[in-house]
Design a protein around this motif. Structure first.
Motif, PDB file in Angstrom:
ATOM      1  N   GLY A 157     -35.261 -11.469 -21.259  1.00 31.18           N
ATOM      2  CA  GLY A 157     -33.869 -11.111 -20.976  1.00 31.18           C
ATOM      3  C   GLY A 157     -32.891 -11.693 -21.974  1.00 31.18           C
ATOM      4  O   GLY A 157     -31.716 -11.377 -21.942  1.00 31.18           O
ATOM      5  N   SER A 213     -31.174 -12.231 -25.715  1.00 29.20           N
ATOM      6  CA  SER A 213     -31.005 -11.423 -26.913  1.00 29.20           C
ATOM      7  C   SER A 213     -31.961 -11.949 -27.978  1.00 29.20           C
ATOM      8  O   SER A 213     -32.451 -13.088 -27.887  1.00 29.20           O
ATOM      9  CB  SER A 213     -29.570 -11.503 -27.406  1.00 29.20           C
ATOM     10  OG  SER A 213     -29.349 -12.726 -28.072  1.00 29.20           O
ATOM     11  N   LYS A 273     -24.939  -5.808 -28.211  1.00 32.97           N
ATOM     12  CA  LYS A 273     -25.226  -4.634 -29.049  1.00 32.97           C
ATOM     13  C   LYS A 273     -26.439  -3.864 -28.534  1.00 32.97           C
ATOM     14  O   LYS A 273     -26.380  -2.649 -28.314  1.00 32.97           O
ATOM     15  CB  LYS A 273     -25.469  -5.080 -30.510  1.00 32.97           C
ATOM     16  CG  LYS A 273     -24.347  -5.900 -31.093  1.00 32.97           C
ATOM     17  CD  LYS A 273     -24.639  -6.349 -32.513  1.00 32.97           C
ATOM     18  CE  LYS A 273     -25.828  -7.294 -32.660  1.00 32.97           C
ATOM     19  NZ  LYS A 273     -25.651  -8.608 -32.030  1.00 32.97           N
ATOM     20  N   SER A 274     -27.553  -4.570 -28.365  1.00 36.30           N
ATOM     21  CA  SER A 274     -28.773  -3.880 -27.928  1.00 36.30           C
ATOM     22  C   SER A 274     -28.583  -3.299 -26.531  1.00 36.30           C
ATOM     23  O   SER A 274     -29.046  -2.194 -26.234  1.00 36.30           O
ATOM     24  CB  SER A 274     -29.963  -4.843 -27.931  1.00 36.30           C
ATOM     25  OG  SER A 274     -30.244  -5.282 -29.235  1.00 36.30           O
ATOM     26  N   THR A 275     -27.903  -4.041 -25.662  1.00 42.16           N
ATOM     27  CA  THR A 275     -27.696  -3.563 -24.293  1.00 42.16           C
ATOM     28  C   THR A 275     -26.893  -2.261 -24.296  1.00 42.16           C
ATOM     29  O   THR A 275     -27.233  -1.307 -23.595  1.00 42.16           O
ATOM     30  CB  THR A 275     -26.970  -4.646 -23.464  1.00 42.16           C
ATOM     31  OG1 THR A 275     -27.717  -5.859 -23.547  1.00 42.16           O
ATOM     32  CG2 THR A 275     -26.846  -4.235 -22.012  1.00 42.16           C
ATOM     33  N   ASN A 288     -25.199 -12.929 -31.773  1.00 38.88           N
ATOM     34  CA  ASN A 288     -26.356 -12.853 -30.873  1.00 38.88           C
ATOM     35  C   ASN A 288     -25.856 -12.885 -29.434  1.00 38.88           C
ATOM     36  O   ASN A 288     -25.063 -13.750 -29.075  1.00 38.88           O
ATOM     37  CB  ASN A 288     -27.301 -14.053 -31.078  1.00 38.88           C
ATOM     38  CG  ASN A 288     -27.952 -14.057 -32.445  1.00 38.88           C
ATOM     39  OD1 ASN A 288     -27.983 -15.075 -33.117  1.00 38.88           O
ATOM     40  ND2 ASN A 288     -28.455 -12.913 -32.864  1.00 38.88           N
ATOM     41  N   GLY A 289     -26.317 -11.930 -28.651  1.00 40.25           N
ATOM     42  CA  GLY A 289     -25.927 -11.918 -27.248  1.00 40.25           C
ATOM     43  C   GLY A 289     -24.605 -11.213 -26.996  1.00 40.25           C
ATOM     44  O   GLY A 289     -24.120 -11.186 -25.867  1.00 40.25           O
ATOM     45  N   HIS A 340     -27.827  -7.920 -38.787  1.00 39.22           N
ATOM     46  CA  HIS A 340     -27.127  -9.164 -39.137  1.00 39.22           C
ATOM     47  C   HIS A 340     -27.046  -9.314 -40.650  1.00 39.22           C
ATOM     48  O   HIS A 340     -26.478 -10.267 -41.149  1.00 39.22           O
ATOM     49  CB  HIS A 340     -27.803 -10.368 -38.485  1.00 39.22           C
ATOM     50  CG  HIS A 340     -27.585 -10.406 -37.008  1.00 39.22           C
ATOM     51  ND1 HIS A 340     -26.345 -10.619 -36.458  1.00 39.22           N
ATOM     52  CD2 HIS A 340     -28.421 -10.205 -35.964  1.00 39.22           C
ATOM     53  CE1 HIS A 340     -26.439 -10.568 -35.134  1.00 39.22           C
ATOM     54  NE2 HIS A 340     -27.699 -10.312 -34.811  1.00 39.22           N
TER      55      HIS A 340
END
Ligand SMILES: Nc1ncnc2c1ncn2[C@@H]1O[C@H](COP(=O)(O)OP(=O)(O)OP(=O)(O)O)[C@@H](O)[C@H]1O
Ligand SMILES: [Mg+2]
Length: 507
Positions: free
Chosen positions: A408, A410, A45-47, A41-42, A204
């Motif tokens: 903001g 994750s 990946k999404s960014t 997490n954080g 995940h």
């Protein structure tokens, strides 16, 4: 030298308020392969995928993107979609008030000569698209909000399939799908692959990654760690690359003693909000001992969320429930009353019930206990901040500052913030609905550890989870719900998955 990559991202740096979420990442993707993008997490990946898909336009990040050998400098999602890059976001982006069809064709409408919308054609195509995903129980002319999380996720996937992607990015597409829905999704990805579509898959749930991906890319703290063919990997190795160490235990084993029965739910019955004839929960009763962790298992749609929502005063249709704490009957008509009475619940749907998107991480955490920081007419901001910082440290919540807007964070870290908000109310009974959805393996372990600590201190915990392994890994007792009724109530003494599944499936 020219290369044959379909996509290459070079030295991508993305900062938020001076904090580097991506720190010089490189990513290379060959045409036709399915990449599993893994990280805690954080990790970023999404960014990274938002940079690629134009959510963060050219100019707001550093580094280069090469698409089919040519520089890609998109300033909007429209441009990347035109180039054949389509993303399914982690947080659903559907418009609740619009119909299923309108959502499926948003920005991509079929028009009649003359410019008016061709609703007939769109509705027909919508039905076909959903049928490809094996969904036949959705009425495409109803608003999307009529449908639950799992269906909405499938609608989101159908929407992406309608766009003729060359590269399809799926960011946690399966987190609220049932096992059979996931199987359909994986089959679709296989057939896309056979048709030459390239995929980047983020999840995940590492067994899904292992099942369909050809190549594993791991990132950690905004940096690329490794790119490895799946045939040289297994799930343990993926985990080790993600967290940077071996994890030999997924469930902390901790002795904790159980006290007397402290909590009782009696005759909980819920009727469907739209169809008062239909019972979603039918006369469910159970007890809970002090310090006990009760897992509630069952298939999706069995009525588990409805059951715990009714106990917490949060069910939005008609219901009846008798709730007793330490022998006294509680008034849990609303969530606020339930919290005052000593109950707390972390809901399944964090985006709609858990967080207030416009507030900061800290404000979200202290929201339910603000009165504890008020002195006469003002808030003791220092004391509030101290508590927030302690909680951030205790839960290892990854945020640059407590003042960051919660959106903001994750996905997994938002989940921790919601958990913290509820723990601050110091409940006697804690209800967790899918507490580890979208949470990485390391953070899952921390959440389990926290649950054991709380149980040791005498808190009783009710956990609804669709992950049977997790239910069996940490519960003292397992209540199995099927079609709104209790189908089994087992002490978890080496209870097997088969026993629980058999109970869930019997009529
Ligand atoms: N809009 C934003 N403002 C500030 N910080 C952000 C923003 N979006 C992401 N971040 C930060 O960037 C880092 C990477 O976040 P990201 O969402 O990419 O992680 P992730 O790998 O997708 O995690 P998860 O598995 O939890 O979804 C996190 O530390 C996060 O707090
Ligand atoms: Mg993410």
């Amino acid at each position: 030298m020219a290369n044959d990559y379909l996509l290459e991202m070079r030295g991508i740096v993305k900062q938020f308020d001076g904090v580097r979420a991506l720190n010089g990442i490189n990513l290379q993707v060959n045409g036709g392969e399915c990449i599993g993008l893994c990280g805690e997490n954080g990790a970023g990946k999404s960014t990274l995928m938002k940079v690629l898909s134009g959510v963060y336009p050219y100019g707001t990040y550093e580094g280069d993107i090469l698409w089919q050998g040519q520089p890609l400098r998109a300033t909007s999602i429209r441009e990347t979609e035109a180039a054949g890059i389509v993303i399914i976001h982690q947080e659903l982006m559907l418009v609740p008030e619009l119909t299923v069809t309108e959502n499926l064709f948003l920005g991509n409408e079929i028009k009649l000569p003359g410019g008016r919308m061709d609703y007939d054609a769109m509705n027909r195509r919508a039905v076909e698209l959903l049928a490809e995903l094996n969904i036949r129980d959705v009425n495409v002319v109803l608003p999307v909000k009529q449908y639950g999380g799992g269906h909405q996720q499938l609608i989101e996937i159908a929407k992406a399939l309608n766009k003729n992607a060359r590269l399809l990015i799926l960011d946690e597409p399966s987190s609220s799908l049932t096992a059979s829905e996931i199987a359909v999704l994986l089959d679709i990805i296989r057939s896309l692959k056979a048709n030459g579509v390239t995929c980047i898959y983020i999840s995940h749930k590492l067994d899904e990654i292992a099942a369909i991906c050809d190549t594993i890319v791991t990132i950690r703290d905004g940096q690329h760690i490794a790119t490895t063919p799946m045939r040289d990997m297994n799930i343990d190795r993926i985990i080790a690359q993600m967290v940077g160490r071996e994890m030999n235990q997924l469930y902390p084993q901790q002795e904790h003693s159980l006290g007397d029965v402290v909590f009782e739910a009696r005759h909980v019955t819920c009727w469907d909000a739209d169809n008062p004839q239909r019972k979603r929960v039918d006369d469910v009763s159970f007890t809970l001992r002090k310090g006990e962790i009760l897992g509630i298992a069952g298939l999706v749609g069995a009525g588990r969320t409805e059951l715990v929502s009714a106990i917490f005063g949060a069910y939005d249709g008609p219901y009846e429930a008798e709730v007793l704490l330490e022998g006294r009957r509680l008034d849990t008509a609303t969530p606020l009353k339930a919290i005052r009475a000593g109950l707390a619940m972390v809901p399944e749907d964090r985006k709609h019930h858990g967080i207030v998107p416009d507030l900061s991480v800290g404000q979200n955490m202290t929201m339910a206990v603000l009165h504890e920081f008020s002195q006469a007419t003002r808030i003791d901001a220092e004391a509030e901040l101290r508590t927030v910082r302690e909680e951030i440290a205790r839960l290892k919540l990854k945020t640059s500052t407590p003042f960051l807007k919660i959106t903001g964070l994750s996905g997994g870290n938002q989940q921790k913030a919601v958990l913290s908000k509820m723990l601050l109310t110091r409940p006697k009974i804690l209800i967790l609905d899918e507490p580890t959805r979208g949470v990485d393996v390391g953070a899952k372990f921390e959440i389990y550890q926290l649950m054991f600590d709380l149980a040791k201190q005498g808190m009783s915990i009710i956990m609804v989870s669709s992950e049977l392994q997790e239910v069996l890994g940490i519960s003292d007792r397992v209540l199995v719900i099927g079609e709104g009724r209790v189908r089994g109530d087992f002490v978890n003494d080496n209870l097997s998955q088969e026993t629980v599944l058999a109970a869930a499936l019997t009529h």
